[in-house]
Write an enzyme that holds these catalytic residues in place. Structure first.
Site, PDB file in Angstrom:
ATOM      1  N   PHE A 111       5.839   8.737 -11.270  1.00 17.45           N
ATOM      2  CA  PHE A 111       4.826   9.017 -10.252  1.00 17.45           C
ATOM      3  C   PHE A 111       4.979  10.468  -9.798  1.00 17.45           C
ATOM      4  CE2 PHE A 111       2.191   6.154  -7.348  1.00 17.45           C
ATOM      5  CZ  PHE A 111       1.701   5.392  -8.389  1.00 17.45           C
ATOM      6  N   GLN A 224      -3.374  13.186   4.152  1.00 13.24           N
ATOM      7  CA  GLN A 224      -3.257  13.306   2.695  1.00 13.24           C
ATOM      8  C   GLN A 224      -4.604  13.113   1.994  1.00 13.24           C
ATOM      9  OE1 GLN A 224      -0.926  10.356   0.006  1.00 13.24           O
ATOM     10  NE2 GLN A 224       0.135  12.314  -0.118  1.00 13.24           N
ATOM     11  N   HIS A 226      -6.110  12.481  -1.803  1.00 13.48           N
ATOM     12  CA  HIS A 226      -5.699  12.045  -3.135  1.00 13.48           C
ATOM     13  C   HIS A 226      -6.551  12.783  -4.160  1.00 13.48           C
ATOM     14  CE1 HIS A 226      -4.619   9.509  -6.510  1.00 13.48           C
ATOM     15  NE2 HIS A 226      -3.766   8.839  -5.747  1.00 13.48           N
ATOM     16  N   LEU A 236     -10.349   4.580  -5.044  1.00 11.54           N
ATOM     17  CA  LEU A 236      -9.148   5.195  -5.609  1.00 11.54           C
ATOM     18  C   LEU A 236      -8.991   4.916  -7.101  1.00 11.54           C
ATOM     19  CD1 LEU A 236      -6.508   6.765  -4.840  1.00 11.54           C
ATOM     20  CD2 LEU A 236      -5.389   4.550  -4.971  1.00 11.54           C
ATOM     21  N   GLU A 239      -2.669   7.069  -9.025  1.00 12.61           N
ATOM     22  CA  GLU A 239      -1.785   8.052  -9.640  1.00 12.61           C
ATOM     23  C   GLU A 239      -1.053   7.428 -10.838  1.00 12.61           C
ATOM     24  OE1 GLU A 239       0.143  10.663  -6.735  1.00 12.61           O
ATOM     25  OE2 GLU A 239       2.038   9.992  -7.591  1.00 12.61           O
ATOM     26  N   ARG A 270       0.794  15.044  -4.626  1.00 10.00           N
ATOM     27  CA  ARG A 270      -0.653  14.950  -4.406  1.00 10.00           C
ATOM     28  C   ARG A 270      -1.278  16.166  -3.766  1.00 10.00           C
ATOM     29  NH1 ARG A 270      -0.590   8.668  -2.583  1.00 10.00           N
ATOM     30  NH2 ARG A 270      -0.245   7.979  -4.711  1.00 10.00           N
ATOM     31  N   HIS A 335      -6.921  10.034   1.785  1.00 15.15           N
ATOM     32  CA  HIS A 335      -6.253   8.847   1.263  1.00 15.15           C
ATOM     33  C   HIS A 335      -5.232   8.227   2.204  1.00 15.15           C
ATOM     34  CE1 HIS A 335      -4.587   6.076  -1.624  1.00 15.15           C
ATOM     35  NE2 HIS A 335      -3.419   6.651  -1.595  1.00 15.15           N
ATOM     36  N   ARG A 370       3.132  12.717   1.641  1.00 19.02           N
ATOM     37  CA  ARG A 370       3.783  11.494   1.174  1.00 19.02           C
ATOM     38  C   ARG A 370       3.796  11.450  -0.352  1.00 19.02           C
ATOM     39  NH1 ARG A 370       1.982   6.307  -0.567  1.00 19.02           N
ATOM     40  NH2 ARG A 370      -0.211   6.810  -0.239  1.00 19.02           N
TER      41      ARG A 370
HETATM   42  C1  LIG Z   1      -6.775   2.289  -2.271  1.00 22.30           C
HETATM   43  C2  LIG Z   1      -5.359   2.490  -1.837  1.00 22.30           C
HETATM   44  C3  LIG Z   1      -4.328   2.369  -2.753  1.00 22.30           C
HETATM   45  C4  LIG Z   1      -3.007   2.556  -2.361  1.00 22.30           C
HETATM   46  N1  LIG Z   1      -2.018   2.445  -3.295  1.00 22.30           N
HETATM   47  C5  LIG Z   1      -0.720   2.595  -2.912  1.00 22.30           C
HETATM   48  C6  LIG Z   1       0.333   2.445  -3.848  1.00 22.30           C
HETATM   49  O1  LIG Z   1       0.122   2.131  -5.015  1.00 22.30           O
HETATM   50  N2  LIG Z   1       1.593   2.635  -3.415  1.00 22.30           N
HETATM   51  C7  LIG Z   1       1.902   2.948  -2.123  1.00 22.30           C
HETATM   52  O2  LIG Z   1       3.069   3.089  -1.786  1.00 22.30           O
HETATM   53  N3  LIG Z   1       0.907   3.078  -1.202  1.00 22.30           N
HETATM   54  C8  LIG Z   1      -0.383   2.902  -1.567  1.00 22.30           C
HETATM   55  N4  LIG Z   1      -1.383   3.031  -0.627  1.00 22.30           N
HETATM   56  C9  LIG Z   1      -1.019   3.139   0.778  1.00 22.30           C
HETATM   57  C10 LIG Z   1      -0.572   1.772   1.299  1.00 22.30           C
HETATM   58  O3  LIG Z   1      -1.289   0.760   0.644  1.00 22.30           O
HETATM   59  C11 LIG Z   1      -0.777   1.630   2.807  1.00 22.30           C
HETATM   60  O4  LIG Z   1      -0.241   2.735   3.479  1.00 22.30           O
HETATM   61  C12 LIG Z   1      -0.096   0.382   3.337  1.00 22.30           C
HETATM   62  O5  LIG Z   1      -0.439  -0.747   2.572  1.00 22.30           O
HETATM   63  C13 LIG Z   1      -0.448   0.161   4.799  1.00 22.30           C
HETATM   64  O6  LIG Z   1       0.056  -1.078   5.199  1.00 22.30           O
HETATM   65  P1  LIG Z   1       0.066  -1.479   6.732  1.00 22.30           P
HETATM   66  O7  LIG Z   1       0.652  -2.845   6.801  1.00 22.30           O
HETATM   67  O8  LIG Z   1       0.712  -0.410   7.523  1.00 22.30           O
HETATM   68  O9  LIG Z   1      -1.468  -1.497   7.167  1.00 22.30           O
HETATM   69  P2  LIG Z   1      -2.746  -2.261   6.556  1.00 22.30           P
HETATM   70  O10 LIG Z   1      -2.462  -2.967   5.312  1.00 22.30           O
HETATM   71  O11 LIG Z   1      -3.843  -1.267   6.571  1.00 22.30           O
HETATM   72  O12 LIG Z   1      -3.026  -3.369   7.649  1.00 22.30           O
HETATM   73  C14 LIG Z   1      -3.474  -3.058   8.953  1.00 22.30           C
HETATM   74  C15 LIG Z   1      -3.653  -4.350   9.711  1.00 22.30           C
HETATM   75  O13 LIG Z   1      -3.896  -4.065  11.078  1.00 22.30           O
HETATM   76  C16 LIG Z   1      -4.969  -4.855  11.557  1.00 22.30           C
HETATM   77  N5  LIG Z   1      -5.574  -4.096  12.662  1.00 22.30           N
HETATM   78  C17 LIG Z   1      -5.862  -2.777  12.701  1.00 22.30           C
HETATM   79  N6  LIG Z   1      -6.345  -2.438  13.914  1.00 22.30           N
HETATM   80  C18 LIG Z   1      -6.362  -3.567  14.652  1.00 22.30           C
HETATM   81  C19 LIG Z   1      -6.746  -3.858  15.985  1.00 22.30           C
HETATM   82  N7  LIG Z   1      -7.178  -2.905  16.813  1.00 22.30           N
HETATM   83  N8  LIG Z   1      -6.664  -5.148  16.398  1.00 22.30           N
HETATM   84  C20 LIG Z   1      -6.217  -6.130  15.562  1.00 22.30           C
HETATM   85  N9  LIG Z   1      -5.820  -5.892  14.296  1.00 22.30           N
HETATM   86  C21 LIG Z   1      -5.881  -4.625  13.862  1.00 22.30           C
HETATM   87  C22 LIG Z   1      -5.869  -5.075  10.371  1.00 22.30           C
HETATM   88  O14 LIG Z   1      -6.607  -6.254  10.524  1.00 22.30           O
HETATM   89  C23 LIG Z   1      -4.827  -5.197   9.241  1.00 22.30           C
HETATM   90  O15 LIG Z   1      -4.386  -6.546   9.163  1.00 22.30           O
HETATM   91  C24 LIG Z   1      -2.710   2.859  -1.015  1.00 22.30           C
HETATM   92  C25 LIG Z   1      -3.731   2.974  -0.088  1.00 22.30           C
HETATM   93  C26 LIG Z   1      -5.051   2.817  -0.503  1.00 22.30           C
HETATM   94  C27 LIG Z   1      -6.132   3.014   0.521  1.00 22.30           C
END
Ligand SMILES: Cc1cc2nc3c(=O)[nH]c(=O)nc-3n(C[C@H](O)[C@H](O)[C@H](O)COP(=O)(O)OP(=O)(O)OC[C@H]3O[C@@H](n4cnc5c(N)ncnc54)[C@H](O)[C@@H]3O)c2cc1C
Length: 557
Positions: A111, A224, A226, A236, A239, A270, A335, A370
């Protein structure tokens, strides 16, 4: 009013990993969507850990710190990288179907910015497999969920956290959740930008709610971009496609990365690849409309179908292109949010009893940029940590007086009633779309003082116009217009915070590139930005970067 010892807001990977660390205690998860619709499910390329005998966590830490342009806190990075193998093995034991090597080990791919192929993956649907596994574990362990509740307020009693206020998207009810400890795992705020790979719910309400309660936001200027989102929709293209051997070419068919990162080419971090793509486009070597090519054809059909089935499907469904036969048109898009709710390595914030983890938090393991694969890892490592620390905090804390939460509920109910009473006025999406276009244009990958100053003025003008926004839909059930208005308040605050941090930081570091200050300036800027909302507006401050053994060096690839 609902009452639990610990409330977790967010049903993505970070929130659910926190919940599993507290299983058995009185804990509940609130999420605005069904947990499996959290953005974590969309993660594609993989998750990093020094799993191999020939890799070392210290090398993972060094790559992460260099990738961060030396803004990451080195104690936090050390913890992230040391804990990584255990978190991945744990997910495997819980049932995640990682892709395998021929001898049955968890497969790992190269990566960007990593000196070793240490990104474990499940095809190119890693987030999907991880989130489904962890959700199954949450169900098995009887974790309680409040689904389709939007948290609009974090309630503090002096210096202590008292709970949250939620708006039930289904019924329109406003209710208090009293808690001894609250964890925010609310994800990123990429949708402040127009071109973004993020889910449309990633508007940052969690960060905005914390900020409004006086909790400082950290390093918000670090956004960031992408390099490879699908031209047209900005979905997306992982990568991992370049990790498998994909290459970027311009309209002359030239593999242009040789001019920007001669040693690692397409697998530079990135920030560097994204700027290279934008430079090719702006200097006329891109294709009409503003994109370059990502070529996978030379990998062969078998490998593409085995390792990258998701991005092949996305390319066919959304661009009518089969990457086995044709290049994929790609362009950079917002991203990831490196900035967020300021938290230490224990996920503690400035408010006692209030914790943050996952993308909404700035701990800071990613600093100014990142590395791919480190964010999924952060959700598991610090989700667990937040859960453990919230549990131990709640073990010796009392509930704050219920009136504090009741008063907040009254306040939020009045606000929502007032919004629903504003029948006439501008549509919220006009302001939202103007904001997003403005952020793309003036606060994007290439920044300068003039544009940032203009953007800040324009955001403040939008804030003033917000007073005239109307809500035509008066329904209490699934009123998306009302939700859009509530989100917009937060988006304007976050956009302002990004701009203030970016305008003040007169240097270039990682994702933050100032054309008027193109060099990194360690003498003055090796520090984190903190933004606190005070009654007289945002107040900027700074704190030092935690350095241990890695001295800032030249960042070449
Ligand atoms: C398309 C894409 C591909 C990616 N691929 C990778 C990868 O391959 N490898 C990697 O390391 N990272 C990757 N990332 C980044 C990574 O996926 C995310 O940073 C990570 O999954 C975020 O997880 P999280 O649990 O912090 O938040 P999220 O999974 O975004 O969850 C947020 C949660 O908060 C809840 N929420 C938000 N606001 C409120 C509110 N006000 N009230 C109630 N609930 C709320 C939502 O309902 C949701 O359940 C990618 C990101 C994207 C967009």
């Amino acid at each position: 009013m609902f009452r639990h010892d610990i409330i977790i807001v967010g049903g993505g990977l970070a929130g659910l990993r926190a919940a599993l660390a507290i299983r058995g205690a009185d804990v509940a998860v609130i999420s605005r969507v069904h947990p499996l619709r959290s953005h974590s499910v969309a993660a594609q390329g993989g998750i990093n850990a020094a799993l191999s005998k020939t890799d070392r966590w210290e090398d993972h830490a060094f790559d992460t710190i260099k990738g961060s342009d030396y803004l990451a806190d080195q104690d936090a990075v050390a913890f992230l990288c040391q804990d990584a193998p255990a978190r991945i093995i744990e997910m495997e034991r819980w049932g995640t179907l990682f892709s395998r090597t021929d001898d049955g080990m968890i497969a790992q791919r190269p990566f960007g910015g990593a000196g070793y192929p240490r990104t474990a993956y499940a095809e190119d649907r890693t987030g999907h497999h991880l989130l489904h596994t962890i959700y199954e574990q949450a169900l098995k362990n009887g974790i309680m969920f409040y689904e389709e509740w939007l948290v609009t307020r974090l309630v503090a009693d002096g210096t202590k956290c008292a709970g949250v206020v939620g708006y039930n998207l289904k019924s329109g009810e406003v209710a208090g959740f009293q808690a001894k400890a609250v964890i925010f795992a609310t994800g990123g705020y990429g949708r402040v930008y127009r071109r973004s790979t993020n889910a449309i719910i990633n508007t940052g309400t969690g960060c905005a709610v914390a900020y409004r309660s006086g909790v400082p936001l950290e390093d918000m200027e670090m956004v960031q971009f992408h390099p490879t989102s699908l031209f047209g929709t900005n979905i997306l293209i992982t990568e991992g496609a370049r990790g498998e051997g994909g290459i970027l070419t311009n309209r002359d068919g030239e593999r242009f990365m040789k001019r920007y990162a001669p040693h690692v080419l397409d697998l530079a971090p990135r920030d560097i690849v994204a700027r290279a793509v934008m430079t090719e486009i702006s200097e006329g070597r891109g294709f009409d409309g503003g994109y370059v090519h990502l070529e996978l054809m030379h990998l062969g059909a078998d490998r593409i179908k085995e390792r990258l089935p998701g991005i092949r499907q996305i390319s066919m469904d959304f661009a009518n292109i089969d990457p086995i036969e044709e290049p994929i048109p790609v362009q950079p898009a917002q991203h990831y949010s490196m900035g967020g709710i300021g938290a230490n390595t224990g996920c503690e914030t400035a408010l006692s009893g209030f914790f943050a983890c996952g993308e909404c938090a700035c701990i800071s393991v990613h600093g100014a940029n990142r590395l791919g694969g480190n964010s999924l890892l952060e959700t598991l490592v610090f989700g667990k940590k937040a859960g453990e620390n919230a549990r131990s905090y709640a073990g010796s804390a009392d509930f704050r007086p219920p009136e504090v939460v009741d008063n907040a509920v009254t306040g939020e109910s009045q606000k929502i009633a007032a919004l629903l009473g504003r029948k006439d006025g501008e549509a919220y999406f006009t302001l939202r779309d103007e904001l997003r276009a403005l952020m793309d244009e003036k606060v994007g990958m290439f920044r300068d003082g003039k544009n940032l100053g203009d953007a800040l003025g324009a955001i403040r003008a939008l804030k003033a116009r917000f007073g005239n926004v109307g809500v035509r839909n008066s329904s209490r059930s699934f009123n998306q217009e009302l939700v859009g208005v509530i989100e917009l308040v937060g988006m304007l605050d976050l956009a302002e915070a990004i701009c203030i941090g970016a305008l003040a930081r007169t240097e270039s570091r990682g994702s933050h590139f100032r054309t008027d200050y193109p060099a990194r300036d360690d003498a003055n800027w090796l520090k984190h930005t903190l933004l606190t909302l005070t009654p007289s507006g945002p107040r900027i401050g700074y704190k030092p970067v935690v350095m241990t053994k890695f001295k800032p060096g030249v960042r070449q690839y």
